[in-house]
Design an enzyme around this catalytic site. Structure first.
Site, PDB file in Angstrom:
ATOM      1  N   ASP A 120       0.849  -1.144   0.037  1.00 41.35           N
ATOM      2  CA  ASP A 120      -0.028  -0.011  -0.127  1.00 41.35           C
ATOM      3  C   ASP A 120       0.695   1.165   0.278  1.00 41.35           C
ATOM      4  O   ASP A 120       1.824   1.345   0.946  1.00 41.35           O
ATOM      5  CB  ASP A 120      -0.850   0.073   1.378  1.00 41.35           C
TER       6      ASP A 120
ATOM      7  N   HIS B 265     -10.183  -1.001  -7.471  1.00 41.73           N
ATOM      8  CA  HIS B 265      -9.983   0.234  -6.665  1.00 41.73           C
ATOM      9  C   HIS B 265      -8.813   1.205  -7.324  1.00 41.73           C
ATOM     10  O   HIS B 265      -8.969   2.344  -7.548  1.00 41.73           O
ATOM     11  CB  HIS B 265      -9.355  -0.329  -5.156  1.00 41.73           C
TER      12      HIS B 265
HETATM   13  C1  HEM Z   1      -9.100   0.741   3.675  1.00 41.51           C
HETATM   14  C2  HEM Z   1      -9.122   1.441   2.691  1.00 41.51           C
HETATM   15  C3  HEM Z   1      -8.084   1.291   1.528  1.00 41.51           C
HETATM   16  C4  HEM Z   1      -7.125   0.172   1.283  1.00 41.51           C
HETATM   17  C5  HEM Z   1      -7.056  -1.282   1.962  1.00 41.51           C
HETATM   18  C6  HEM Z   1      -6.562   0.754   0.063  1.00 41.51           C
HETATM   19  C7  HEM Z   1      -5.618   0.153  -0.480  1.00 41.51           C
HETATM   20  C8  HEM Z   1      -4.874   0.450  -1.716  1.00 41.51           C
HETATM   21  C9  HEM Z   1      -3.923  -0.207  -2.432  1.00 41.51           C
HETATM   22  C10 HEM Z   1      -3.511  -1.611  -2.030  1.00 41.51           C
HETATM   23  C11 HEM Z   1      -3.642   0.593  -3.574  1.00 41.51           C
HETATM   24  C12 HEM Z   1      -2.566  -0.108  -4.616  1.00 41.51           C
HETATM   25  C13 HEM Z   1      -1.084   0.346  -4.254  1.00 41.51           C
HETATM   26  C14 HEM Z   1      -0.923   1.909  -4.322  1.00 41.51           C
HETATM   27  O1  HEM Z   1      -0.802   2.592  -5.222  1.00 41.51           O
HETATM   28  O2  HEM Z   1      -0.772   2.573  -3.071  1.00 41.51           O
HETATM   29  C15 HEM Z   1      -4.435   1.761  -3.436  1.00 41.51           C
HETATM   30  C16 HEM Z   1      -4.164   2.619  -4.321  1.00 41.51           C
HETATM   31  C17 HEM Z   1      -4.833   3.929  -4.175  1.00 41.51           C
HETATM   32  N1  HEM Z   1      -5.837   4.190  -3.426  1.00 41.51           N
HETATM   33 FE1  HEM Z   1      -6.480   3.078  -2.065  1.00 41.51          FE
HETATM   34  N2  HEM Z   1      -6.978   1.838  -0.139  1.00 41.51           N
HETATM   35  C18 HEM Z   1      -8.052   2.275   0.596  1.00 41.51           C
HETATM   36  C19 HEM Z   1      -8.837   3.317   0.656  1.00 41.51           C
HETATM   37  C20 HEM Z   1      -8.568   4.420  -0.133  1.00 41.51           C
HETATM   38  C21 HEM Z   1      -9.359   5.891  -0.033  1.00 41.51           C
HETATM   39  C22 HEM Z   1     -10.415   6.169   1.062  1.00 41.51           C
HETATM   40  C23 HEM Z   1      -8.633   6.500  -0.889  1.00 41.51           C
HETATM   41  C24 HEM Z   1      -9.243   7.903  -1.325  1.00 41.51           C
HETATM   42  C25 HEM Z   1     -10.213   8.652  -1.026  1.00 41.51           C
HETATM   43  C26 HEM Z   1      -7.581   5.860  -1.613  1.00 41.51           C
HETATM   44  C27 HEM Z   1      -7.074   6.234  -2.725  1.00 41.51           C
HETATM   45  C28 HEM Z   1      -6.159   5.660  -3.404  1.00 41.51           C
HETATM   46  C29 HEM Z   1      -5.563   6.212  -4.487  1.00 41.51           C
HETATM   47  C30 HEM Z   1      -5.464   7.547  -5.036  1.00 41.51           C
HETATM   48  C31 HEM Z   1      -4.571   5.154  -5.070  1.00 41.51           C
HETATM   49  C32 HEM Z   1      -3.789   5.141  -6.184  1.00 41.51           C
HETATM   50  C33 HEM Z   1      -4.216   5.026  -7.499  1.00 41.51           C
HETATM   51  C34 HEM Z   1      -3.396   4.843  -8.534  1.00 41.51           C
HETATM   52  O3  HEM Z   1      -3.185   6.054  -9.151  1.00 41.51           O
HETATM   53  O4  HEM Z   1      -2.700   4.111  -9.053  1.00 41.51           O
HETATM   54  N3  HEM Z   1      -7.614   4.697  -1.127  1.00 41.51           N
HETATM   55  N4  HEM Z   1      -5.101   1.817  -2.188  1.00 41.51           N
END
Ligand code: HEM
Length: 435
Positions: free
Chosen positions: A250, A342
Site C-alpha cells: 500500500d 480500486h
Molecule cells: C481500507 C481502505 C483502503 C485500502 C485497503 C486501500 C488500498 C490500496 C492499495 C493496495 C492500492 C494500490 C497500491 C498503491 O498505489 O498504493 C491503493 C491505491 C490507491 N488508493 Fe487506496 N485503499 C483504501 C482506501 C482509499 C481511500 C479512502 C482513498 C481516497 C479517497 C484511496 C485512494 C487511493 C489512490 C489515489 C490510489 C492510487 C491509484 C493510482 O493512481 O494507481 N484509497 N489503495
C-alpha cells in the site's frame, strides 16, 4: 507508504511554477530523508542529517537500524512539520482533542494559544534532545530517538470556538457526505490534532504522555487511534512500501519529487497567510472486514484492487513500480484491471487529476463487545486542498462502486489544517490566533 524520496522544503513556494531555492538545512533534511528510504539522490552518501544527541553516527549504521537511531527532521521556517513527507516510522498515535470548558471566544483563544505554545516547545525539545532526555523517569528512558516526530493540526471547530471564522481557508470546508459513509460521531472531528510517530512504541507513548501532561487543563481527548506499520528492523527490505492488514502493498503510487511537493504543500497566496507552507490532512477511520476478505480466493482479492498480491504489480504488468496501464487487456480481450477495481476508480485519470499523499497506519483495537473485529486502516491523506485531492477520489470510489467497498467501512472522519513548522521562539498557529 511511498518508498521513494521524501523531501522537506525550505520555504513555501509562491503561487505559480517556481519552487524556490533550497537552504543548506533543507538540503540536509532532504538527503537525510532520502538516505533513510534508500533512494538515490546523486549526492554523497556521507551527506546525511546530522544525528542529534544520543544518536549513533549514521555512516556505519545498517539501514534497518537507522529509523531507531535517527532523530526526526526538525522542521523550520516556512517548512512542513515533521510527520508529513518524511519516512513514516513504525508507530503513530493519532489523537483528536477538543478545548475543555466553555467561555468566550477570547477565553478559548487564550486556551488554544497556551496549548499550541506548550506543544510547539515540547515537540521542539523532543525532536532535538529525544524523549529519554525530556521525560525523566518515563518509559522512554534508555531508548534511542527512534525518528520521533510530532505533528500538530487545527480543526475548523477551533476557528469557530476562538471567534476566527473569517480566517477559515476554503480548503478547510467541511467534507461532504459520501454514499458509503457509516460514520460514528465519536470518531469524527476535533478542535486539534496530534500525530506522534516513532519507530518504537514506548517512545511514542512516552511522548504522548508528556505532550498531554503539558495541556491537561485545556484539552480533552475526543478520539485516539494507535497506528502501526511494519518496523524497519523486521523488514526484509526496509526501503520497500509496506503491506496493510489486508496483505496488499500500500502506497506504491504516491506522488514523488516535485509532484509530491506541489500535491502536499500550500502555496503562498493560495489561501490565508497562516497556512502558507502548511498542508491539510483528511483522516478516515476505516474498518476492514478481514474475515470476509480472507474468505475470498487470492485471484478475487487481486481483482478487487487491480494489483497482484505477491508483487504488487498492476494486473497485466510486471513489477510494483510499473506505471498503471488502464488500457491493458487480458488474453480474452477484457480489461486487465477490472472496471470496478480500486486502482482504476482512484486513478487521477478518472478523478480529473486529483492527487494526495496517502500516509496511513494500520490499527487493531481487538474485538468489540458484539464480537466484531475492530481493525483496519487509519487512512491519512495529505494535500494542499482536499477539494482537489481526497474529495473527488472518495466521491468516485463511493459513487462508481469501488469493489473494495464490500470489505471496508468508513466509520470515522476528520479534516485538519496543519500549519507550517514554527520559527524559533514562535508557536504553531500563532499567525491564526494572534493575527
Ligand atoms: C481500507 C481502505 C483502503 C485500502 C485497503 C486501500 C488500498 C490500496 C492499495 C493496495 C492500492 C494500490 C497500491 C498503491 O498505489 O498504493 C491503493 C491505491 C490507491 N488508493 Fe487506496 N485503499 C483504501 C482506501 C482509499 C481511500 C479512502 C482513498 C481516497 C479517497 C484511496 C485512494 C487511493 C489512490 C489515489 C490510489 C492510487 C491509484 C493510482 O493512481 O494507481 N484509497 N489503495
Amino acid at each position: 507508504m511511498s518508498r521513494r524520496e521524501s523531501e522537506q522544503d525550505a520555504d513555501p513556494p509562491e503561487e505559480g511554477p517556481s519552487a524556490g531555492g533550497v537552504s543548506r538545512r533543507g538540503l540536509l533534511a532532504r538527503v537525510g530523508a532520502a538516505a533513510l528510504v534508500g533512494a538515490g539522490t546523486g549526492l554523497g552518501a556521507g551527506e546525511v542529517l546530522a544525528p542529534g544527541p544520543g544518536a549513533a553516527g549514521e555512516s556505519s549504521t545498517p539501514p534497518r537500524l537507522r529509523m531507531a537511531q535517527t532523530p526526526a527532521p526538525a522542521g523550520g521556517p516556512g517548512r512542513l512539520q515533521p510527520g508529513i513527507i518524511d519516512t513514516p516510522p513504525a508507530f503513530a498515535h493519532v489523537l483528536a482533542l477538543d478545548l475543555a470548558g466553555s467561555g468566550s471566544p477570547d477565553r478559548a483563544r487564550e486556551r488554544a494559544a497556551s496549548v499550541l505554545r506548550a506543544w510547539t516547545e515540547s515537540a521542539a525539545r523532543l525532536h532535538r534532545e529525544g524523549p529519554a532526555a525530556v521525560v525523566p523517569g518515563a518509559g522512554a528512558a534508555g531508548l534511542l530517538p527512534a525518528s520521533l516526530g510530532v505533528t500538530v493540526g487545527i480543526g475548523a471547530s477551533l476557528l469557530a470556538a476562538t471567534g476566527r471564522p473569517d480566517a477559515r481557508p476554503e480548503a478547510l470546508a467541511d467534507l461532504p457526505g459520501f454514499a458509503t459513509d457509516t460514520l460514528r460521531e465519536e470518531w469524527c472531528g476535533g478542535d486539534l490534532l496530534l500525530q506522534v510517530g516513532a519507530e518504537d512504541p514506548m517512545v511514542a507513548a512516552s511522548a504522548v504522555q508528556h505532550l498531554l501532561a503539558g495541556a491537561r487543563e485545556q484539552v480533552r481527548v475526543r478520539w485516539a487511534v494507535r497506528g502501526f506499520r511494519r518496523t524497519a528492523a523486521a523488514a526484509e527490505d526496509p526501503s520497500a512500501a509496506p503491506r496493510n492488514l489486508m496483505g496488499q502493498i500500500d502506497g506504491t503510487n504516491n506522488p514523488t519529487g516535485s509532484l509530491l511537493e506541489r500535491t502536499v504543500q500550500v502555496r503562498r497566496g493560495a489561501g490565508p497567510e497562516w497556512m502558507a507552507g502548511g498542508s491539510y490532512v483528511v483522516v478516515r477511520r476505516i474498518r476492514m472486514l478481514l474475515e470476509d476478505w480472507f474468505g475470498e480466493d487470492v485471484a478475487h482479492r487481486e481483482r478487487v484492487i487491480g494489483r497482484d498480491l505477491p508483487t504488487g504489480a498492476p494486473l497485466g504488468q510486471q513489477g510494483a513500480d510499473a506505471e498503471v496501464d488502464l488500457t491493458a487487456e487480458n488474453p480474452d480481450g477484457g480489461p486487465a484491471v477490472p472496471d470496478r477495481a480500486h486502482i482504476r476508480l482512484a486513478s487521477p485519470r478518472n478523478t480529473l487529476g486529483a492527487r494526495m499523499l496517502r500516509r496511513g497506519y494500520s490499527f487493531d483495537e481487538g474485538w468489540r463487545p458484539d464480537g466484531t473485529r475492530d481493525a483496519g486502516l487509519l487512512f491519512m491523506a495529505w494535500q494542499a486542498d482536499p477539494a482537489r485531492g481526497f474529495v473527488p477520489v472518495q466521491r468516485n470510489l463511493a459513487d462508481s462502486g469501488d469493489a473494495l467497498n464490500e470489505y471496508i467501512r468508513h466509520e470515522g472522519s476528520a479534516l485538519f489544517a496543519v500549519p507550517p513548522a514554527a520559527r524559533d521562539g514562535d508557536y504553531i498557529g500563532r499567525a491564526l490566533l494572534e493575527g
